[in-house]
Enzyme design. Structure first.
Site, PDB file in Angstrom:
ATOM      1  N   ASP A  31      45.338  33.016  27.529  1.00 32.02           N
ATOM      2  CA  ASP A  31      45.510  34.237  28.322  1.00 32.02           C
ATOM      3  C   ASP A  31      46.472  35.184  27.605  1.00 32.02           C
ATOM      4  O   ASP A  31      47.511  34.774  27.079  1.00 32.02           O
ATOM      5  CB  ASP A  31      46.038  33.881  29.717  1.00 32.02           C
ATOM      6  CG  ASP A  31      45.857  35.025  30.702  1.00 32.02           C
ATOM      7  OD1 ASP A  31      45.017  34.891  31.618  1.00 32.02           O
ATOM      8  OD2 ASP A  31      46.556  36.053  30.559  1.00 32.02           O
ATOM      9  N   ILE A  32      46.150  36.454  27.597  1.00 36.25           N
ATOM     10  CA  ILE A  32      46.969  37.456  26.883  1.00 36.25           C
ATOM     11  C   ILE A  32      48.321  37.678  27.568  1.00 36.25           C
ATOM     12  O   ILE A  32      49.272  38.135  26.941  1.00 36.25           O
ATOM     13  CB  ILE A  32      46.188  38.792  26.770  1.00 36.25           C
ATOM     14  CG1 ILE A  32      46.724  39.638  25.632  1.00 36.25           C
ATOM     15  CG2 ILE A  32      46.185  39.570  28.091  1.00 36.25           C
ATOM     16  CD1 ILE A  32      45.823  40.819  25.271  1.00 36.25           C
ATOM     17  N   ASN A  88      40.183  32.700  40.592  1.00 36.29           N
ATOM     18  CA  ASN A  88      40.312  33.870  41.464  1.00 36.29           C
ATOM     19  C   ASN A  88      38.926  34.484  41.644  1.00 36.29           C
ATOM     20  O   ASN A  88      38.174  34.640  40.677  1.00 36.29           O
ATOM     21  CB  ASN A  88      41.255  34.890  40.830  1.00 36.29           C
ATOM     22  CG  ASN A  88      42.679  34.369  40.741  1.00 36.29           C
ATOM     23  OD1 ASN A  88      43.140  33.646  41.607  1.00 36.29           O
ATOM     24  ND2 ASN A  88      43.384  34.722  39.664  1.00 36.29           N
ATOM     25  N   GLY A  94      42.093  38.163  43.993  1.00 37.80           N
ATOM     26  CA  GLY A  94      42.895  38.620  42.858  1.00 37.80           C
ATOM     27  C   GLY A  94      42.146  38.636  41.541  1.00 37.80           C
ATOM     28  O   GLY A  94      42.757  38.715  40.475  1.00 37.80           O
ATOM     29  N   GLN A  95      40.808  38.578  41.598  1.00 34.94           N
ATOM     30  CA  GLN A  95      40.035  38.612  40.358  1.00 34.94           C
ATOM     31  C   GLN A  95      40.111  40.006  39.734  1.00 34.94           C
ATOM     32  O   GLN A  95      39.915  41.014  40.434  1.00 34.94           O
ATOM     33  CB  GLN A  95      38.579  38.233  40.633  1.00 34.94           C
ATOM     34  CG  GLN A  95      37.741  38.099  39.367  1.00 34.94           C
ATOM     35  CD  GLN A  95      36.334  37.576  39.643  1.00 34.94           C
ATOM     36  OE1 GLN A  95      35.932  37.399  40.798  1.00 34.94           O
ATOM     37  NE2 GLN A  95      35.591  37.330  38.587  1.00 34.94           N
ATOM     38  N   HIS A 101      35.983  32.694  35.266  1.00 32.87           N
ATOM     39  CA  HIS A 101      36.952  32.006  34.411  1.00 32.87           C
ATOM     40  C   HIS A 101      37.812  31.074  35.242  1.00 32.87           C
ATOM     41  O   HIS A 101      38.197  31.382  36.367  1.00 32.87           O
ATOM     42  CB  HIS A 101      37.828  32.990  33.630  1.00 32.87           C
ATOM     43  CG  HIS A 101      38.423  34.087  34.465  1.00 32.87           C
ATOM     44  ND1 HIS A 101      37.703  35.178  34.889  1.00 32.87           N
ATOM     45  CD2 HIS A 101      39.672  34.258  34.959  1.00 32.87           C
ATOM     46  CE1 HIS A 101      38.479  35.973  35.602  1.00 32.87           C
ATOM     47  NE2 HIS A 101      39.680  35.428  35.671  1.00 32.87           N
ATOM     48  N   LEU A 102      38.086  29.928  34.644  1.00 32.11           N
ATOM     49  CA  LEU A 102      38.962  28.917  35.233  1.00 32.11           C
ATOM     50  C   LEU A 102      40.295  29.000  34.502  1.00 32.11           C
ATOM     51  O   LEU A 102      40.349  28.824  33.285  1.00 32.11           O
ATOM     52  CB  LEU A 102      38.314  27.543  35.041  1.00 32.11           C
ATOM     53  CG  LEU A 102      39.102  26.307  35.428  1.00 32.11           C
ATOM     54  CD1 LEU A 102      39.265  26.229  36.937  1.00 32.11           C
ATOM     55  CD2 LEU A 102      38.391  25.051  34.938  1.00 32.11           C
ATOM     56  N   HIS A 103      41.352  29.319  35.261  1.00 32.42           N
ATOM     57  CA  HIS A 103      42.692  29.323  34.662  1.00 32.42           C
ATOM     58  C   HIS A 103      43.207  27.885  34.592  1.00 32.42           C
ATOM     59  O   HIS A 103      43.158  27.156  35.598  1.00 32.42           O
ATOM     60  CB  HIS A 103      43.681  30.095  35.540  1.00 32.42           C
ATOM     61  CG  HIS A 103      43.405  31.561  35.702  1.00 32.42           C
ATOM     62  ND1 HIS A 103      44.128  32.536  35.040  1.00 32.42           N
ATOM     63  CD2 HIS A 103      42.518  32.232  36.476  1.00 32.42           C
ATOM     64  CE1 HIS A 103      43.702  33.740  35.407  1.00 32.42           C
ATOM     65  NE2 HIS A 103      42.726  33.585  36.280  1.00 32.42           N
TER      66      HIS A 103
END
Ligand code: 5GP
Ligand code: ZN
Length: 115
Positions: A31-32, A88, A94-95, A101-103
């Site tokens: 993640d950036i 999300n 909160g997407q 995507h899976l955090h």
């Protein structure tokens, strides 16, 4: 691939990212803007805007996302202390990027419930 999708462009190498895992079905990258010492995103190569867009034909793909996430959690040394998976979904969820995507978040203690 969706032409106006940030994560499709990352998979295609059009936007740089730090790759963590890649096979024909699943891609993972850092993640950036990490929310914790480990914050990796695991995504299907197939463009699905969110998890609710998945159909029965995607059952193996959804399973594989989890198994790749488990592999990353293991490689990052998160298993012993624990970690969190987050998907999300939609505006209330909160997407912000509309490619499923899976955090994988870990490396510090987290609170509950989420904000
Ligand atoms: P969401 O809020 O949709 O669940 O998560 C989107 C995630 O994508 C955020 O954690 C955000 O930091 C990350 N992100 C947004 N743009 C980029 C980017 O250009 N590169 C990378 N590596 N991550 C990004
Ligand atoms: Zn996409």
């Amino acid at each position: 691939m969706s032409d106006d999708c940030l994560f499709c462009k990352i998979i295609a190498g059009e936007i740089p990212a730090t790759e963590v895992y890649r096979d024909e079905d699943v891609f993972a990258f850092e993640d950036i803007s990490p929310a914790a010492p480990t914050h990796t995103l695991v995504i299907p190569v197939k463009h699905l805007k969110d998890v609710t867009e998945a159909q029965e034909e995607d059952d193996a793909l959804l399973g594989k996302l989890m198994l790749v996430a488990n592999k990353i959690a293991t490689e990052k040394g998160l298993i012993e202390d624990g970690f969190r998976y987050v998907i999300n979904t939609g505006s209330h969820g909160g997407q912000t990027v509309y490619h499923l995507h899976l955090h994988v978040i870990g490396g510090r203690a987290m609170s509950w419930p989420p904000g």
